[in-house]
Design a protein around this motif. Sequence first.
Motif, PDB file in Angstrom:
ATOM      1  N   GLY A 177       0.780  -1.229   0.000  1.00  7.44           N
ATOM      2  CA  GLY A 177       0.000   0.000   0.000  1.00  7.44           C
ATOM      3  C   GLY A 177       0.810   1.277   0.000  1.00  7.44           C
ATOM      4  N   VAL A 178       2.131   1.161   0.114  1.00  6.19           N
ATOM      5  CA  VAL A 178       3.010   2.348   0.118  1.00  6.19           C
ATOM      6  C   VAL A 178       3.462   2.630  -1.310  1.00  6.19           C
ATOM      7  N   VAL A 179       3.145   3.815  -1.803  1.00  5.81           N
ATOM      8  CA  VAL A 179       3.453   4.217  -3.178  1.00  5.81           C
ATOM      9  C   VAL A 179       4.803   4.916  -3.225  1.00  5.81           C
ATOM     10  N   THR A 180       5.646   4.506  -4.185  1.00  2.00           N
ATOM     11  CA  THR A 180       6.925   5.188  -4.416  1.00  2.00           C
ATOM     12  C   THR A 180       6.959   5.677  -5.855  1.00  2.00           C
ATOM     13  N   LEU A 181       7.151   6.981  -6.011  1.00  2.00           N
ATOM     14  CA  LEU A 181       7.256   7.594  -7.334  1.00  2.00           C
ATOM     15  C   LEU A 181       8.695   8.029  -7.562  1.00  2.00           C
ATOM     16  N   THR A 182       9.291   7.546  -8.640  1.00  2.00           N
ATOM     17  CA  THR A 182      10.657   7.941  -8.978  1.00  2.00           C
ATOM     18  C   THR A 182      10.721   8.310 -10.457  1.00  2.00           C
ATOM     19  N   GLY A 183      11.766   9.064 -10.825  1.00  2.00           N
ATOM     20  CA  GLY A 183      11.929   9.486 -12.212  1.00  2.00           C
ATOM     21  C   GLY A 183      12.059  10.991 -12.302  1.00  2.00           C
ATOM     22  N   TRP A 184      12.012  11.500 -13.523  1.00  2.00           N
ATOM     23  CA  TRP A 184      12.141  12.942 -13.678  1.00  2.00           C
ATOM     24  C   TRP A 184      10.970  13.518 -14.458  1.00  2.00           C
ATOM     25  N   ILE A 185      10.680  14.790 -14.158  1.00  2.00           N
ATOM     26  CA  ILE A 185       9.565  15.501 -14.781  1.00  2.00           C
ATOM     27  C   ILE A 185      10.045  16.859 -15.252  1.00  2.00           C
ATOM     28  N   ASP A 186       9.257  17.503 -16.091  1.00  2.00           N
ATOM     29  CA  ASP A 186       9.583  18.844 -16.592  1.00  2.00           C
ATOM     30  C   ASP A 186       9.049  19.895 -15.627  1.00  2.00           C
ATOM     31  N   VAL A 193       1.644  18.280  -5.854  1.00  2.00           N
ATOM     32  CA  VAL A 193       0.319  17.884  -6.334  1.00  2.00           C
ATOM     33  C   VAL A 193       0.271  16.375  -6.549  1.00  2.00           C
ATOM     34  N   ALA A 194       1.352  15.833  -7.135  1.00  2.00           N
ATOM     35  CA  ALA A 194       1.426  14.384  -7.358  1.00  2.00           C
ATOM     36  C   ALA A 194       1.379  13.638  -6.030  1.00  2.00           C
ATOM     37  N   ASP A 195       2.058  14.161  -5.046  1.00  2.00           N
ATOM     38  CA  ASP A 195       2.060  13.545  -3.716  1.00  2.00           C
ATOM     39  C   ASP A 195       0.654  13.551  -3.125  1.00  2.00           C
ATOM     40  N   ARG A 196      -0.015  14.694  -3.203  1.00  2.00           N
ATOM     41  CA  ARG A 196      -1.350  14.830  -2.614  1.00  2.00           C
ATOM     42  C   ARG A 196      -2.377  13.950  -3.326  1.00  2.00           C
ATOM     43  N   LEU A 197      -2.339  13.930  -4.648  1.00  2.00           N
ATOM     44  CA  LEU A 197      -3.296  13.124  -5.403  1.00  2.00           C
ATOM     45  C   LEU A 197      -3.073  11.628  -5.184  1.00  2.00           C
ATOM     46  N   SER A 198      -1.835  11.235  -5.027  1.00  2.00           N
ATOM     47  CA  SER A 198      -1.536   9.826  -4.763  1.00  2.00           C
ATOM     48  C   SER A 198      -2.084   9.412  -3.404  1.00  2.00           C
ATOM     49  N   ARG A 199      -1.933  10.282  -2.423  1.00  3.35           N
ATOM     50  CA  ARG A 199      -2.454   9.986  -1.089  1.00  3.35           C
ATOM     51  C   ARG A 199      -3.975   9.920  -1.079  1.00  3.35           C
ATOM     52  N   VAL A 205      -1.610   3.698   1.625  1.00  2.00           N
ATOM     53  CA  VAL A 205      -1.200   3.815   3.024  1.00  2.00           C
ATOM     54  C   VAL A 205      -0.244   4.984   3.229  1.00  2.00           C
ATOM     55  N   ASP A 206       0.693   5.170   2.284  1.00  2.00           N
ATOM     56  CA  ASP A 206       1.658   6.267   2.389  1.00  2.00           C
ATOM     57  C   ASP A 206       2.248   6.503   1.000  1.00  2.00           C
ATOM     58  N   VAL A 207       2.890   7.642   0.823  1.00  2.00           N
ATOM     59  CA  VAL A 207       3.498   8.002  -0.462  1.00  2.00           C
ATOM     60  C   VAL A 207       4.922   8.488  -0.237  1.00  2.00           C
ATOM     61  N   ARG A 208       5.836   7.979  -1.050  1.00  2.00           N
ATOM     62  CA  ARG A 208       7.221   8.442  -1.055  1.00  2.00           C
ATOM     63  C   ARG A 208       7.502   8.991  -2.441  1.00  2.00           C
ATOM     64  N   CYS A 209       7.578  10.299  -2.516  1.00  2.00           N
ATOM     65  CA  CYS A 209       7.702  10.962  -3.813  1.00  2.00           C
ATOM     66  C   CYS A 209       9.146  11.395  -4.036  1.00  2.00           C
ATOM     67  N   HIS A 210       9.789  10.742  -5.004  1.00  2.00           N
ATOM     68  CA  HIS A 210      11.187  11.038  -5.304  1.00  2.00           C
ATOM     69  C   HIS A 210      11.339  11.509  -6.754  1.00  2.00           C
ATOM     70  N   LEU A 211      10.402  12.319  -7.206  1.00  2.00           N
ATOM     71  CA  LEU A 211      10.451  12.843  -8.571  1.00  2.00           C
ATOM     72  C   LEU A 211      11.480  13.966  -8.653  1.00  2.00           C
ATOM     73  N   THR A 212      12.237  13.975  -9.741  1.00  2.00           N
ATOM     74  CA  THR A 212      13.315  14.951  -9.944  1.00  2.00           C
ATOM     75  C   THR A 212      12.932  15.936 -11.032  1.00  2.00           C
ATOM     76  N   ASP A 213      13.275  17.200 -10.812  1.00  2.00           N
ATOM     77  CA  ASP A 213      13.016  18.247 -11.794  1.00  2.00           C
ATOM     78  C   ASP A 213      13.994  18.073 -12.958  1.00  2.00           C
ATOM     79  N   GLY A 214      13.470  17.654 -14.117  1.00  2.00           N
ATOM     80  CA  GLY A 214      14.299  17.399 -15.286  1.00  2.00           C
ATOM     81  C   GLY A 214      14.942  18.643 -15.850  1.00  2.00           C
ATOM     82  N   THR A 215      14.311  19.804 -15.660  1.00  2.00           N
ATOM     83  CA  THR A 215      14.885  21.046 -16.195  1.00  2.00           C
ATOM     84  C   THR A 215      16.159  21.397 -15.436  1.00  2.00           C
ATOM     85  N   VAL A 216      16.200  21.143 -14.132  1.00  2.00           N
ATOM     86  CA  VAL A 216      17.400  21.393 -13.343  1.00  2.00           C
ATOM     87  C   VAL A 216      18.473  20.394 -13.731  1.00  2.00           C
ATOM     88  N   ARG A 217      18.050  19.178 -13.953  1.00  2.00           N
ATOM     89  CA  ARG A 217      18.988  18.114 -14.346  1.00  2.00           C
ATOM     90  C   ARG A 217      19.661  18.460 -15.667  1.00  2.00           C
TER      91      ARG A 217
END
Length: 221
Positions: A177-186, A193-199, A205-217
């Motif tokens: 039930g624990v959601v983990t989001l990884t990867g990069w976004i623009d 928002v992604a964290d809140r909508l996932s919850r 049960v819980d959310v671990r959001c590890h999304l990376t800003d692709g523009t900074v990358r």
Amino acid sequence: MHGSLHSVDDVMTRTVVTVRRDTPFKDIAALIEERNISALPVVDDEGRVVGVVSEADLLLKEEFRDSDPDRFTQLSRMSDLAKAGALTAQDLMTAPAVTVHDGATLSQAARIMARRKVKRLPVIDSTGSLVGVVSRADLLKVFLRDDESLTEDVRHEVVDRLFPLCADHIQVEVSDGVVTLTGWIDGGALVPVADRLSRAIEGVVDVRCHLTDGTVRSASI
């Protein structure tokens, strides 16, 4: 358990034991004991909920059986004293009943239970007719959803909608039930928002959001 559970209608018990206004005290006590339930909806001839009789309502008769309430108790617990002398559901019940509509979300039902301090809610349709009962245990059924269905919901309701252009760069993993989001976004503005909508997805049960800003990358390369 597969599939989404979004509303009270998805988890409620549809077979409901009810009583009428003229149901005698002893019959109500017998039903509560036989069915192992804490409360009974009181319905009228059209099936509309007009009140609820609980174990607590019945126990008032025992509480005041041998007592001689002082003046303060008589004034402060007037309603309880009246119920202690009740012979039928009409005088025992709490009215109006605390109910929930069949289309209400599970979160809405949980909030009503918490605020009104009740364990079960009669479920009514748009006409006010009784269609079921939802309990605390019913609301917990949402956490029985399997990880695969939660993964599909997060992918469809969060990733595909918020990040359609970079969805292929986002991984969704769900474990117990624990959601983990990884990867990069623009851009990182939508990460909260992604964290809140996932919850908000029923069963998470819980959310671990590890999304990376692709523009900074990209800028750092």
